[in-house]
Structure formats: C-alpha cells, structure tokens
Write an enzyme that holds these catalytic residues in place. Structure first.
Site, PDB file in Angstrom:
ATOM      1  N   THR A  24       0.810  -1.229   0.000  1.00  0.00           N
ATOM      2  CA  THR A  24       0.000   0.000   0.000  1.00  0.00           C
ATOM      3  C   THR A  24       0.844   1.279   0.000  1.00  0.00           C
ATOM      4  OG1 THR A  24      -0.091  -0.087   2.412  1.00  0.00           O
ATOM      5  CG2 THR A  24      -1.967  -1.014   1.215  1.00  0.00           C
ATOM      6  N   ASP A  25       2.093   1.190   0.470  1.00  0.00           N
ATOM      7  CA  ASP A  25       2.871   2.428   0.642  1.00  0.00           C
ATOM      8  C   ASP A  25       3.050   3.204  -0.658  1.00  0.00           C
ATOM      9  OD1 ASP A  25       3.036   1.950   3.307  1.00  0.00           O
ATOM     10  OD2 ASP A  25       5.153   1.382   3.331  1.00  0.00           O
ATOM     11  N   LYS A  54      -3.104   6.994  -0.306  1.00  0.00           N
ATOM     12  CA  LYS A  54      -3.163   6.377   1.023  1.00  0.00           C
ATOM     13  C   LYS A  54      -3.286   7.511   2.044  1.00  0.00           C
ATOM     14  CE  LYS A  54      -0.688   3.014   3.915  1.00  0.00           C
ATOM     15  NZ  LYS A  54       0.472   2.121   4.008  1.00  0.00           N
ATOM     16  N   GLU A 105      -0.019  32.947  -4.917  1.00  0.00           N
ATOM     17  CA  GLU A 105       1.088  32.868  -3.948  1.00  0.00           C
ATOM     18  C   GLU A 105       2.437  33.163  -4.605  1.00  0.00           C
ATOM     19  OE1 GLU A 105       1.115  32.180  -0.604  1.00  0.00           O
ATOM     20  OE2 GLU A 105      -0.889  31.412  -0.221  1.00  0.00           O
TER      21      GLU A 105
HETATM   22  N1  ASN Z   1       0.189  -2.244   3.802  1.00  0.00           N
HETATM   23  C1  ASN Z   1       1.337  -2.369   3.118  1.00  0.00           C
HETATM   24  O1  ASN Z   1       1.340  -2.994   2.078  1.00  0.00           O
HETATM   25  C2  ASN Z   1       2.553  -1.657   3.651  1.00  0.00           C
HETATM   26  C3  ASN Z   1       3.876  -2.190   3.214  1.00  0.00           C
HETATM   27  N2  ASN Z   1       4.935  -1.446   3.839  1.00  0.00           N
HETATM   28  C4  ASN Z   1       4.093  -2.076   1.701  1.00  0.00           C
HETATM   29  O2  ASN Z   1       3.817  -1.077   1.120  1.00  0.00           O
HETATM   30  O3  ASN Z   1       4.575  -2.988   1.110  1.00  0.00           O
END
Ligand code: ASN
Length: 331
Positions: free
Chosen positions: A94-95, A167, A288
């Site tokens: 997810t990162d 995310k 700005e």
């Molecule tokens: N929830 C995840 O997948 C986090 C993990 N650190 C990744 O991105 O591989």
C-alpha cells in the site's frame, strides 16, 4: 459462457505479508507469501475467472525503484496485448500503490481493466482484508464494464481511479481515498459505477511504456516551517531533472527559498510546486507565487508523490516548461 481470463501479477507488500500471531495486524513481515499460495487461498476465484499468477517482484512497496516500474509496466503492456488475457490484477504494497497505479495509468495503452490491489493487514491477522480485496479485484478485472476507465485501485469495497487515489491513513483498512470521490463500489463480486475519470489515461495518453527506456531523476523536497535550502541544493547537485516542491497550502514557497528555486531553475532544473496538505492539495498557478514570471510549473491537484511520477514520465519526452505545464493540467 467462458470465464474471463485474469492474470495476477504479484509484487509483494502486506497482501503477501505474514505475522507471528493472529493479533499482529500491524507488526509483520511484508512480501513473504508467493502468488500461487495467495491464489490457492481463495478457491472462490475459480468461480468468477480463470486465474493465473506471475511473481514479478517480492518486495515491500516502499523499496520499489523506477526500474521496477518500467519492468512491471512493460509486462502489463505485453499481457494487455494478448487475446488470452481479459484483465490484469497487480498485488502491491500500500505504501506506493498510488504511485505505481498512476504510472500504469499514464503509460499502458489498453482499454482492458488493470486493477491494483493491496491490503492493510497481513493474511495471518484476524480480520485480514487481503482475501476480499483480491477477490474483488479479480471480479473488477474480469468485468467488461471496467474497460476504458483507466487503471483502477480496489480496496475496502471501493473502486478508485489510480489517478486520484491516495493512502490517507496507515493503520486502517479504509486507508485509500480519492479527494474527488470513488468511481464505484464492488459488493459480493458485483460492480456499481458512479463516475468516470475526465483526465487523459491509457489509450488516450501520449506516453507509451513500450517506448520509455529510462525515467529521469525527479526528487521531492518537503517544506514545512523553518525550511532551508539544503535539500533543494543537494538534489540539484545530484543531477535531478526536476524538483517537486512539496509545500504547505497552495504549494507556497517561503521567502528566502524563492531566489534559491530561481537559481536552481536557471541551471535547467524544473521547479514543480505541489502541496502536502492531507486531504488533497490544489495548487493554483500564479497564486502565492508568479509562476509565469519565474517559469515554474504547478502540479494542479497531484500530491508530491504523484507529481514525481508524472514529471518523470513527461520529462522522458520533453523539457519544455509550457509543455510540462500542459501535461500537468491534462493528466
Ligand atoms: N500495507 C502495506 O502494504 C505496507 C507495506 N509497507 C508495503 O507497502 O509494502
């Protein structure tokens, strides 16, 4: 009726993670479980698609490099051209899901569904989210209605556009949100669509993974209060072709930093103003800062990490500031 043929490209992440105990929802090792085991763990996939898996990488996504993006993009493009592939799912950490998914959205020419999926909890944890997310992702990828919508991210029953999604929280299964809303929902294998992405993507993109050999270096400099010029100068010195200024608010630039960025731009390095505000920045040109006067670029609503992806892809074809700004409005 023939089942749709879906290829699952596995890259690692928590969706392939394993912890010591079922109570370990946040402490575990990512990228441990091979793709065949992930598929074997969900026999219901056979009811909705003819599925085969390929292990492309086995890494936590924070360790992915530009070279990995190119390898993955080229493989997705090859598969999308095949008659025996109806849809592609990419299991991912997810990162950096939002970066990889946006990259594919920009460079793969296809109308076939490409779905990136991840999980927040490892498969060994109580209430693990990976199996349902993967089942949903295969459902979306095998569905003809998912075509021509750009690359999709399926998590927590939502179908989001790869372009918009980010995310937003790192500890809950509802981690992924788009500032402009989800495209649809996926419930018990059935998709419900609400809207389409209006930005250019996939078949309508001028960028083509089959022609990209390397991605130029683009760095992100984060600006909070008390910002100084160290990171900007170091990135310029290290050969960055563009620096994403991850500024507060409207991608605002602190007074003492203005001549530094002007100076760096004079060395041929593009300055791209983005915003690090949490719920979705929206950087207006010539607000700005006088971008026209300084020949700077604004990242529109792209957060710094997505701006890095678009800048890398765009700089592989042009270094013209006006062209780059057009690209940031259109993608
Ligand atoms: N929830 C995840 O997948 C986090 C993990 N650190 C990744 O991105 O591989």
């Amino acid at each position: 009726q023939q089942k749709p043929q879906v290829v699952i490209l596995a890259t690692g992440g928590t969706i392939a993670g394993a912890g010591a105990d079922a109570t370990n929802s946040a402490t575990y090792q990512a990228a441990k479980v091979p793709v065949d085991k992930l598929i074997a763990g969900i026999p219901q996939l056979n009811d909705i698609a003819s599925v085969r898996g390929e292990q492309v990488f086995q890494v936590a996504s924070e360790s992915l490099r530009n070279d990995n993006l190119l390898t993955l993009g080229k493989r997705v493009s090859e598969l999308a051209k095949r008659d025996d592939v109806d849809g592609i799912v990419i299991t991912h950490g997810t990162d950096t899901t939002e970066e990889t998914a946006y990259f594919l959205n920009l460079v793969v020419h296809t109308d076939k569904p490409i779905v990136v999926v991840a999980s927040m909890r490892p498969g060994t944890a109580m209430s693990a989210d990976g199996t349902l997310n993967l089942f949903n992702a295969v459902s979306v990828a095998g569905n003809k209605e998912s075509r021509s919508r750009g690359v999709l991210v399926v998590m927590n029953d939502e179908i989001n556009s790869a372009r918009d999604v980010s995310k937003m929280i790192n500890i809950r299964p509802d981690a992924f949100k788009s500032p402009w809303g989800a495209l649809g929902m996926i419930v018990e294998g059935k998709s419900y669509w609400f809207r389409r992405l209006d930005k250019r993507h996939t078949n309508a993109s001028e960028f083509d993974i089959d022609k990209i050999k390397s991605l130029p270096l683009v760095e992100i400099a984060y600006a909070g209060g008390n910002v100084n010029d160290t990171a900007y100068r170091a990135f310029a010195q290290a050969g960055a072709k563009a620096i994403i200024h991850a500024g507060p608010g409207n991608g605002s630039v602190a007074g003492p930093l203005v001549p530094v960025l002007q100076d760096i731009h004079k060395q041929g390095i593009q300055i791209i103003r983005s915003s690090h505000v949490n719920a979705g920045g929206f950087v207006l040109r010539n607000a700005e800062q006088p971008d026209d006067k300084y020949d700077w670029i604004v990242a529109h609503d792209l957060n710094p990490q997505k701006a890095r992806i678009l800048a890398s892809v765009a700089l592989a074809t042009t270094n013209n500031t006006k062209e780059l700004q057009r690209i940031f409005w259109q993608y």
